[in-house]
Design a protein around this motif. Structure first.
Motif, PDB file in Angstrom:
ATOM      1  N   ALA A  57      65.192 -10.036  24.334  1.00 44.37           N
ATOM      2  CA  ALA A  57      66.176 -11.045  24.066  1.00 44.37           C
ATOM      3  C   ALA A  57      65.754 -12.376  24.057  1.00 44.37           C
ATOM      4  CB  ALA A  57      67.366 -10.701  25.001  1.00 44.37           C
ATOM      5  N   THR A  58      66.207 -13.121  23.172  1.00 46.72           N
ATOM      6  CA  THR A  58      65.867 -14.533  23.114  1.00 46.72           C
ATOM      7  C   THR A  58      66.575 -15.413  24.365  1.00 46.72           C
ATOM      8  OG1 THR A  58      65.779 -14.601  20.733  1.00 46.72           O
ATOM      9  CG2 THR A  58      65.764 -16.701  21.749  1.00 46.72           C
ATOM     10  N   ASN A  59      66.119 -16.236  24.969  1.00 47.99           N
ATOM     11  CA  ASN A  59      66.515 -16.944  26.191  1.00 47.99           C
ATOM     12  C   ASN A  59      66.656 -16.141  27.618  1.00 47.99           C
ATOM     13  OD1 ASN A  59      66.640 -19.095  24.353  1.00 47.99           O
ATOM     14  ND2 ASN A  59      68.733 -18.429  23.556  1.00 47.99           N
ATOM     15  N   ALA A  60      66.196 -14.887  27.284  1.00 42.23           N
ATOM     16  CA  ALA A  60      66.443 -14.285  28.527  1.00 42.23           C
ATOM     17  C   ALA A  60      65.469 -14.411  29.692  1.00 42.23           C
ATOM     18  CB  ALA A  60      66.573 -12.725  28.447  1.00 42.23           C
ATOM     19  N   VAL A  61      65.795 -14.450  31.041  1.00 41.75           N
ATOM     20  CA  VAL A  61      64.697 -14.517  32.009  1.00 41.75           C
ATOM     21  C   VAL A  61      64.786 -13.360  33.064  1.00 41.75           C
ATOM     22  CG1 VAL A  61      64.723 -17.156  31.805  1.00 41.75           C
ATOM     23  CG2 VAL A  61      66.418 -15.854  33.472  1.00 41.75           C
ATOM     24  N   SER A  62      65.783 -12.551  32.796  1.00 44.19           N
ATOM     25  CA  SER A  62      65.708 -11.279  33.711  1.00 44.19           C
ATOM     26  C   SER A  62      66.450 -10.374  32.962  1.00 44.19           C
ATOM     27  CB  SER A  62      66.340 -11.516  34.951  1.00 44.19           C
ATOM     28  OG  SER A  62      67.849 -12.152  35.001  1.00 44.19           O
ATOM     29  N   TYR A  63      66.351  -9.201  33.418  1.00 41.91           N
ATOM     30  CA  TYR A  63      67.061  -7.914  32.871  1.00 41.91           C
ATOM     31  C   TYR A  63      67.266  -6.922  34.263  1.00 41.91           C
ATOM     32  CZ  TYR A  63      64.695  -9.403  28.482  1.00 41.91           C
ATOM     33  OH  TYR A  63      64.383 -10.070  27.437  1.00 41.91           O
ATOM     34  N   GLU A  64      68.749  -6.430  34.044  1.00 42.68           N
ATOM     35  CA  GLU A  64      69.078  -5.614  34.964  1.00 42.68           C
ATOM     36  C   GLU A  64      69.326  -4.267  33.928  1.00 42.68           C
ATOM     37  OE1 GLU A  64      72.329  -5.199  38.626  1.00 42.68           O
ATOM     38  OE2 GLU A  64      72.993  -4.918  36.590  1.00 42.68           O
ATOM     39  N   PHE A  65      68.761  -2.841  34.566  1.00 43.61           N
ATOM     40  CA  PHE A  65      68.907  -1.696  33.725  1.00 43.61           C
ATOM     41  C   PHE A  65      69.861  -0.811  34.781  1.00 43.61           C
ATOM     42  CE2 PHE A  65      64.946  -3.514  32.204  1.00 43.61           C
ATOM     43  CZ  PHE A  65      64.787  -3.180  30.907  1.00 43.61           C
ATOM     44  N   ASP A  66      70.734  -0.425  34.154  1.00 46.79           N
ATOM     45  CA  ASP A  66      71.538   0.631  34.728  1.00 46.79           C
ATOM     46  C   ASP A  66      71.272   2.026  33.852  1.00 46.79           C
ATOM     47  OD1 ASP A  66      73.601   2.297  35.150  1.00 46.79           O
ATOM     48  OD2 ASP A  66      75.298   0.912  34.807  1.00 46.79           O
ATOM     49  N   PHE A  67      70.732   2.718  34.788  1.00 49.17           N
ATOM     50  CA  PHE A  67      70.317   4.137  34.084  1.00 49.17           C
ATOM     51  C   PHE A  67      71.380   5.262  33.930  1.00 49.17           C
ATOM     52  CE2 PHE A  67      66.495   2.394  36.560  1.00 49.17           C
ATOM     53  CZ  PHE A  67      66.024   1.903  35.474  1.00 49.17           C
ATOM     54  N   GLY A  68      72.431   4.716  34.095  1.00 53.89           N
ATOM     55  CA  GLY A  68      73.885   5.684  33.997  1.00 53.89           C
ATOM     56  C   GLY A  68      73.980   6.910  34.993  1.00 53.89           C
ATOM     57  N   ASN A  69      73.190   6.744  35.818  1.00 57.88           N
ATOM     58  CA  ASN A  69      73.647   7.770  37.081  1.00 57.88           C
ATOM     59  C   ASN A  69      73.629   7.110  38.355  1.00 57.88           C
ATOM     60  OD1 ASN A  69      70.932   7.004  37.477  1.00 57.88           O
ATOM     61  ND2 ASN A  69      70.021   8.697  37.477  1.00 57.88           N
ATOM     62  N   GLY A  70      74.202   5.943  38.457  1.00 60.72           N
ATOM     63  CA  GLY A  70      73.960   5.239  39.879  1.00 60.72           C
ATOM     64  C   GLY A  70      73.003   4.427  40.379  1.00 60.72           C
ATOM     65  N   ASN A  71      71.937   4.568  39.236  1.00 59.38           N
ATOM     66  CA  ASN A  71      70.632   3.787  39.948  1.00 59.38           C
ATOM     67  C   ASN A  71      70.331   2.578  39.109  1.00 59.38           C
ATOM     68  OD1 ASN A  71      69.582   5.652  42.152  1.00 59.38           O
ATOM     69  ND2 ASN A  71      69.539   7.055  40.457  1.00 59.38           N
ATOM     70  N   PHE A  72      69.922   1.619  39.737  1.00 60.52           N
ATOM     71  CA  PHE A  72      69.635   0.247  38.889  1.00 60.52           C
ATOM     72  C   PHE A  72      68.217  -0.243  38.957  1.00 60.52           C
ATOM     73  CE2 PHE A  72      74.150   0.827  39.658  1.00 60.52           C
ATOM     74  CZ  PHE A  72      74.893   0.439  38.799  1.00 60.52           C
ATOM     75  N   GLN A  73      67.711  -1.073  38.447  1.00 61.13           N
ATOM     76  CA  GLN A  73      66.322  -1.462  38.230  1.00 61.13           C
ATOM     77  C   GLN A  73      66.441  -2.859  37.727  1.00 61.13           C
ATOM     78  OE1 GLN A  73      63.111   1.128  38.012  1.00 61.13           O
ATOM     79  NE2 GLN A  73      61.512  -0.497  37.909  1.00 61.13           N
ATOM     80  N   ASN A  74      65.780  -4.167  38.276  1.00 63.40           N
ATOM     81  CA  ASN A  74      65.640  -5.076  37.788  1.00 63.40           C
ATOM     82  C   ASN A  74      64.295  -5.302  37.296  1.00 63.40           C
ATOM     83  OD1 ASN A  74      68.332  -6.335  38.316  1.00 63.40           O
ATOM     84  ND2 ASN A  74      67.865  -6.422  40.348  1.00 63.40           N
TER      85      ASN A  74
END
Length: 346
Positions: A57-74
């Motif tokens: 993405a343009t202008n993005a400095v970080s991303y949070e991923f939601d894997f759809g099963n209750g787990n997340f990762q930055n």
């Protein structure tokens, strides 16, 4: 004069509140939000459940991923790799954030399969037809004692003990007096109806709980009549005992490794009795690997000296007590092993 001073004070306070309000309003609009957000997912074809995610993405400095099963990762660069512990279709989502705190999100479905032999099974039992299990595939062992295992149940073919309903096969253990036994259950087998040599066999199942219960998903060499056990070979894909809740056993039996001396290993699945999991064996001329949800926990080298190079058939059963099931909790009145599907990939 006093009233004039009060009026001037009120006007000053009102001005300051208005100025602060305008200043705070302006903070929300400072900065640039992320634009052009894109999300891609590459699912591994080796049956590991691993997925490589890439977000840009343009202008993005970080991303949070939601894997759809209750787990997340930055992630700061928009790339992560995640290994799903179970099969299914999940809605993955990424949220991109700009330096000003603005966000943008995008989702996509991700389908996970632990099959490695292709996307379409060469043979399967989906258990989608209500009633008795398909008689062209399944027969039964009937009787008591567990054929040397000192089990407490009497195996029947009655609908109360074995039935297909709602898209799953249900093998029901029941506490009842029947033919001299204190429990009833069922033991299905594909002997002389369906057998195979080599491939990946997957069984999606949910297991019963309770002290003494002993569900099993296993295979036996088709030549057992001329090469009696253990010479015919036995592959235990899944065994579970209620007295060791959530511990899954995978074991091979063959000459030199019979009974309690089986070549086995175990793993712990915290939700074995409350959720469905995929139990599998990857079997070839060089190795036999037993796994749960794509994670291998038992590997045995195969070669021509072992009895694992011939046709094997499938056995499904729920025992009570016996040599491995152990002490029975008298409060246990029943239990069900529920099987969603059986799929063979060759």
């Amino acid at each position: 004069m006093k009233n004039l001073r009060i009026s001037l004070f009120i006007m000053l306070v009102s001005f300051l509140f208005a100025a602060c309000g305008k200043k705070n309003e302006g903070l929300g609009s400072v900065g640039t939000p992320p634009t052009g957000l894109d999300l891609k997912a590459v699912v591994s074809t080796n049956g590991s459940g691993s997925v490589a995610f890439t977000a840009t993405a343009t202008n993005a400095v970080s991303y949070e991923f939601d894997f759809g099963n209750g787990n997340f990762q930055n992630s700061t660069n928009g790339t992560v790799t995640y290994k799903y512990p179970a099969e299914g279709t999940f809605t993955a989502k990424v949220t991109a954030k700009s330096s000003s705190g603005h966000t943008a999100s995008k989702s996509l479905p991700v389908t996970i399969s632990f099959a490695t032999g292709g996307t379409t099974p060469t043979w399967s039992e989906e258990f989608n037809t209500d009633g008795a299990p398909n008689p062209s595939v399944w027969g039964y062992d009937l009787g008591a004692g567990g054929w040397g295992n000192n089990e407490l149940e009497y195996y029947t073919d009655r609908p109360t003990n074995v039935i297909v309903s709602g898209g799953t096969l249900k093998i029901n253990l029941k506490k009842e007096d029947y033919m001299g036994s204190a429990y009833t259950s069922a033991r299905l087998k594909s002997d002389q109806k369906f057998a195979f040599k080599y491939g990946r066999l997957e069984i999606k199942a949910k297991l019963p709980a309770g002290g003494g219960t002993w569900p099993a998903i296993w295979m036996l060499g088709s030549n057992y009549a001329t090469s009696p056990w253990p010479a015919c070979g036995e592959i235990d894909i899944m065994e579970h005992v209620g007295n060791q809740l959530n511990k899954i056993f995978g074991t091979l039996h063959y000459p030199g490794h019979s009974g309690a001396n089986g070549n086995g290993a175990n793993t712990t699945i915290p939700t074995a009795t409350t959720d469905f999991h995929v139990y599998a064996v990857d079997w070839s001329a060089t190795s036999i690997k037993i796994s749960v949800d794509g994670t291998v926990f038992q590997t045995v080298a195969n070669d021509a000296s072992l009895p694992f190079n011939q046709n094997f058939f499938i056995i499904l059963n729920v025992a009570m007590g016996g040599n491995f099931g152990g002490a029975v909790d008298p409060a246990v009145t029943g239990g069900t092993m529920e099987i969603d599907y059986i799929r063979l990939y060759q």
